[in-house]
Design a protein around this motif. Sequence first.
Motif, PDB file in Angstrom:
ATOM      1  N   ALA B  66       0.816  -1.217   0.000  1.00 21.34           N
ATOM      2  CA  ALA B  66       0.000   0.000   0.000  1.00 21.34           C
ATOM      3  C   ALA B  66       0.846   1.263   0.000  1.00 21.34           C
ATOM      4  O   ALA B  66       0.314   2.352  -0.137  1.00 21.34           O
ATOM      5  CB  ALA B  66      -0.941  -0.011   1.202  1.00 21.34           C
ATOM      6  N   HIS B  68       3.684   3.934  -1.398  1.00 18.87           N
ATOM      7  CA  HIS B  68       4.452   4.447  -2.525  1.00 18.87           C
ATOM      8  C   HIS B  68       5.651   5.185  -1.970  1.00 18.87           C
ATOM      9  O   HIS B  68       5.619   5.661  -0.834  1.00 18.87           O
ATOM     10  CB  HIS B  68       3.616   5.422  -3.362  1.00 18.87           C
ATOM     11  CG  HIS B  68       2.354   4.842  -3.886  1.00 18.87           C
ATOM     12  ND1 HIS B  68       1.209   4.774  -3.121  1.00 18.87           N
ATOM     13  CD2 HIS B  68       2.047   4.302  -5.085  1.00 18.87           C
ATOM     14  CE1 HIS B  68       0.248   4.215  -3.838  1.00 18.87           C
ATOM     15  NE2 HIS B  68       0.733   3.914  -5.035  1.00 18.87           N
ATOM     16  N   ARG B  70       6.539   8.096  -2.793  1.00 17.04           N
ATOM     17  CA  ARG B  70       6.149   9.496  -2.554  1.00 17.04           C
ATOM     18  C   ARG B  70       5.520   9.674  -1.165  1.00 17.04           C
ATOM     19  O   ARG B  70       5.553  10.773  -0.607  1.00 17.04           O
ATOM     20  CB  ARG B  70       5.170   9.963  -3.636  1.00 17.04           C
ATOM     21  CG  ARG B  70       3.860   9.193  -3.637  1.00 17.04           C
ATOM     22  CD  ARG B  70       2.804   9.888  -4.488  1.00 17.04           C
ATOM     23  NE  ARG B  70       1.542   9.190  -4.401  1.00 17.04           N
ATOM     24  CZ  ARG B  70       1.120   8.294  -5.295  1.00 17.04           C
ATOM     25  NH1 ARG B  70       1.856   8.017  -6.347  1.00 17.04           N
ATOM     26  NH2 ARG B  70      -0.034   7.688  -5.139  1.00 17.04           N
ATOM     27  N   ASP B  71       4.937   8.601  -0.617  1.00 18.80           N
ATOM     28  CA  ASP B  71       4.312   8.715   0.705  1.00 18.80           C
ATOM     29  C   ASP B  71       5.331   9.086   1.775  1.00 18.80           C
ATOM     30  O   ASP B  71       4.971   9.627   2.822  1.00 18.80           O
ATOM     31  CB  ASP B  71       3.639   7.388   1.086  1.00 18.80           C
ATOM     32  CG  ASP B  71       2.508   7.028   0.142  1.00 18.80           C
ATOM     33  OD1 ASP B  71       1.946   7.953  -0.468  1.00 18.80           O
ATOM     34  OD2 ASP B  71       2.201   5.832   0.002  1.00 18.80           O
ATOM     35  N   SER B 122       2.013  -3.283   5.295  1.00 15.38           N
ATOM     36  CA  SER B 122       1.393  -1.949   5.199  1.00 15.38           C
ATOM     37  C   SER B 122       0.467  -1.663   6.373  1.00 15.38           C
ATOM     38  O   SER B 122       0.448  -0.568   6.902  1.00 15.38           O
ATOM     39  CB  SER B 122       0.568  -1.813   3.922  1.00 15.38           C
ATOM     40  OG  SER B 122       1.059  -2.589   2.893  1.00 15.38           O
ATOM     41  N   ASP B 123      -0.335  -2.662   6.757  1.00  8.76           N
ATOM     42  CA  ASP B 123      -1.372  -2.433   7.764  1.00  8.76           C
ATOM     43  C   ASP B 123      -1.160  -3.257   9.014  1.00  8.76           C
ATOM     44  O   ASP B 123      -2.091  -3.417   9.804  1.00  8.76           O
ATOM     45  CB  ASP B 123      -2.738  -2.776   7.166  1.00  8.76           C
ATOM     46  CG  ASP B 123      -3.232  -1.688   6.250  1.00  8.76           C
ATOM     47  OD1 ASP B 123      -3.383  -0.565   6.723  1.00  8.76           O
ATOM     48  OD2 ASP B 123      -3.422  -1.965   5.055  1.00  8.76           O
ATOM     49  N   SER B 201       2.663   3.758   8.844  1.00  7.02           N
ATOM     50  CA  SER B 201       2.248   3.119   7.600  1.00  7.02           C
ATOM     51  C   SER B 201       0.795   2.652   7.673  1.00  7.02           C
ATOM     52  O   SER B 201       0.053   2.742   6.698  1.00  7.02           O
ATOM     53  CB  SER B 201       3.178   1.940   7.317  1.00  7.02           C
ATOM     54  OG  SER B 201       2.546   1.018   6.480  1.00  7.02           O
ATOM     55  N   ALA B 202       0.371   2.156   8.838  1.00  7.80           N
ATOM     56  CA  ALA B 202      -1.004   1.670   8.972  1.00  7.80           C
ATOM     57  C   ALA B 202      -1.988   2.819   9.158  1.00  7.80           C
ATOM     58  O   ALA B 202      -3.177   2.655   8.915  1.00  7.80           O
ATOM     59  CB  ALA B 202      -1.102   0.711  10.153  1.00  7.80           C
ATOM     60  N   PRO B 204      -1.521   6.547   8.147  1.00 13.77           N
ATOM     61  CA  PRO B 204      -0.763   7.714   7.684  1.00 13.77           C
ATOM     62  C   PRO B 204      -1.483   9.037   7.927  1.00 13.77           C
ATOM     63  O   PRO B 204      -0.870  10.092   7.862  1.00 13.77           O
ATOM     64  CB  PRO B 204      -0.579   7.454   6.179  1.00 13.77           C
ATOM     65  CG  PRO B 204      -1.658   6.506   5.811  1.00 13.77           C
ATOM     66  CD  PRO B 204      -1.943   5.686   7.027  1.00 13.77           C
ATOM     67  N   ASN B 205      -2.790   8.986   8.206  1.00 15.28           N
ATOM     68  CA  ASN B 205      -3.541  10.225   8.403  1.00 15.28           C
ATOM     69  C   ASN B 205      -3.668  10.603   9.866  1.00 15.28           C
ATOM     70  O   ASN B 205      -4.484  11.458  10.216  1.00 15.28           O
ATOM     71  CB  ASN B 205      -4.936  10.077   7.792  1.00 15.28           C
ATOM     72  CG  ASN B 205      -4.863   9.686   6.330  1.00 15.28           C
ATOM     73  OD1 ASN B 205      -4.263  10.383   5.539  1.00 15.28           O
ATOM     74  ND2 ASN B 205      -5.436   8.550   5.973  1.00 15.28           N
ATOM     75  N   ALA B 208      -3.261  14.438  10.745  1.00 14.50           N
ATOM     76  CA  ALA B 208      -4.375  15.248  10.236  1.00 14.50           C
ATOM     77  C   ALA B 208      -5.642  14.925  11.016  1.00 14.50           C
ATOM     78  O   ALA B 208      -6.421  15.829  11.365  1.00 14.50           O
ATOM     79  CB  ALA B 208      -4.586  14.967   8.754  1.00 14.50           C
ATOM     80  N   ARG B 209      -5.843  13.645  11.313  1.00 15.56           N
ATOM     81  CA  ARG B 209      -7.057  13.222  12.018  1.00 15.56           C
ATOM     82  C   ARG B 209      -7.139  13.896  13.383  1.00 15.56           C
ATOM     83  O   ARG B 209      -8.183  14.449  13.753  1.00 15.56           O
ATOM     84  CB  ARG B 209      -7.012  11.697  12.157  1.00 15.56           C
ATOM     85  CG  ARG B 209      -8.226  11.076  12.762  1.00 15.56           C
ATOM     86  CD  ARG B 209      -8.368   9.628  12.308  1.00 15.56           C
ATOM     87  NE  ARG B 209      -7.239   8.786  12.655  1.00 15.56           N
ATOM     88  CZ  ARG B 209      -6.989   8.320  13.884  1.00 15.56           C
ATOM     89  NH1 ARG B 209      -7.811   8.638  14.867  1.00 15.56           N
ATOM     90  NH2 ARG B 209      -5.960   7.546  14.116  1.00 15.56           N
TER      91      ARG B 209
END
Lengths: 374, 239
Positions: B66, B68, B70-71, B122-123, B201-202, B204-205, B208-209
């Motif tokens: 999941a 990239h 760029r992440d 990823s998760d 990674s699991a 990423p927000n 912001a959250r």
Amino acid sequence: MNTDVKPSWMASRMPCLGGWWAGLTTPSMAREAPYLAVLPWLITAGLVFLTASGLVLAVYYNPADAFASRQFIAREVNNGWLIEGFHATGTTLVFAAAYLLLLRGMLARSYRAPGELVWLLDIVAFALLLLVGWLGFALTGGAAGYWSVMNATNAAMLLPGALGALGTWFFGGPDGPGTLARLLVLHIALALVIFFILWLRHGAKKAATPLPAPALRVAFHPYYTAQYFVALVVSALIGCVLLFFYPHFGQSPLNNVPGGPLALATGAGVPWYLAPLAGLSALFHGTYGGILGLAAGLVLLLALPWLDRSGPGRRAGGLWRLLTWVLALDVLGLGWAACGAAGGLSGLLVVVFGAWYFLHFLVLTPIVTALEAQ
Amino acid sequence: MRPVFGKLWLATGLLALLGGNALAHDRLSPFHFQSQGLLGSTDKAAAQRGFLVYETVCASCHTAKALHYRDLEALGLTPDQVAGIAAGVKTANGAPATLNDTFPAPKIPAGAFGGAVPPDLSDIAAQRPHGARYIDHLLTGYAPAPAGVTLLPSYYYNTAYPGGQLAMPPPLKADDVTYADGKSATVAQQAADVSEFLAWSADPNLDARHEVGLRAVLFLVFLTIIAIASKRRIWRETV
């Protein structure tokens, strides 16, 4: 502009809208309804919210690769994580309101004449809501959803006769590559049917509720708009706390694993709002046990107006109210145990809490209400 | 100074003392991650170090489909730095990776690790209860099997893994990586860093959250007060 003299620009061109506004401002409602009377409206508002957020999810969702497309929504789509959170948290709020609505109906005994039809429509809407909620859970493509779909399709295929044909048609056969695409259509279509049921319920409720004397009435606007706004803001506040700080509230971590034959749930793995039903379906063994438990649990709710043996118009007694509260705790416990939260005791607790559910409706309700009616 | 302020100062001092103690306690045992807690945020320095461990150690067997390249900019790396990292990685067709490529899948034979398949990472922190802490415990949880436990062939005893037997050999060795910030790369440090990276990674927000959430909740608290006041005022006229 005075609407009494000359119809407004809109009312002269679209008379139904003019009548709608007049209806909102004419005194036609009882004074000071309690805050919890807002629940049916909150459920409707919640469903509108879910439809809007679901629309955004639907345009990015790919049933052929469900889990990866959810990853895409949460990681790549602009604010996709927020929309996904809106949909998940909105579901939690709608179900919380639906469970509260049923509890309130039972405590107030509003299911008795002339409110039976309202109650029946409430249960039908609730059953549909559970089905739509389950379909959404299946669409996540996680391991818990994967196994839930697998079990449901297998059970539906094994049903005899017309029911089996219906089940086979609904799922399109055993769980396969196209299953989630079919379930996606049903998730959306059945969600729209709930709006129709709620509209019918609104009509039935109006017919069943006597209006107060004209002097005691108030207009919807501004009185109830102000009250509904408070309910809406408080719901939004609860929703935001859940969405931003407990985004996985009531969900199994196993559903973050991509679905597949190698990842198995130890408990029911379903979201919290389906957990009591999962408990009821785990109660009976045998080929049709799961479906029997589900159906029996909902049929008992439907039959409540006739299981209650007290005559019309009597207020609920203390014992009945106590038993209803115990039933609410029992349903919570049933869901908690069905998720395997109690470890090795879970199986036993599911049987105990499930048995109490049936005891409550089939034995205690008729006896206690008949005794209180005397 | 008025006595009420004296009490206030005393209370603040006590709170600071208690709070300080609680924080010190958290940082020692159990291990505390910055991403944990109600207002937690990603520890970017730790996550950058964790990515180095991931890239050097984990990525030789595990995928993270999941993610990239760029992440990684979300961890505070510049686009040039990330492009440099990606250029050093070969994709499946042999070309150097670009910012828009996902982390590549390593080629390991199916029979490696006794047939056990290394899971996608990823998760992983969202898939296990108490994700970051679990990964940290797992990576530092290797121990000799206690008496009475018979290990399966080519399995390892691990106190954090459910069932205790794990096909993954102990992956971390001290000083396998060299941290740019000069931190000593002990096994415990590497485990903690890679846990923070996988927690990011699991989720990423996360930053912001929590940022949006705090504002939304504060706004709605005030809106609730205003809504209740206006409702009461409107209804007062009917009585």
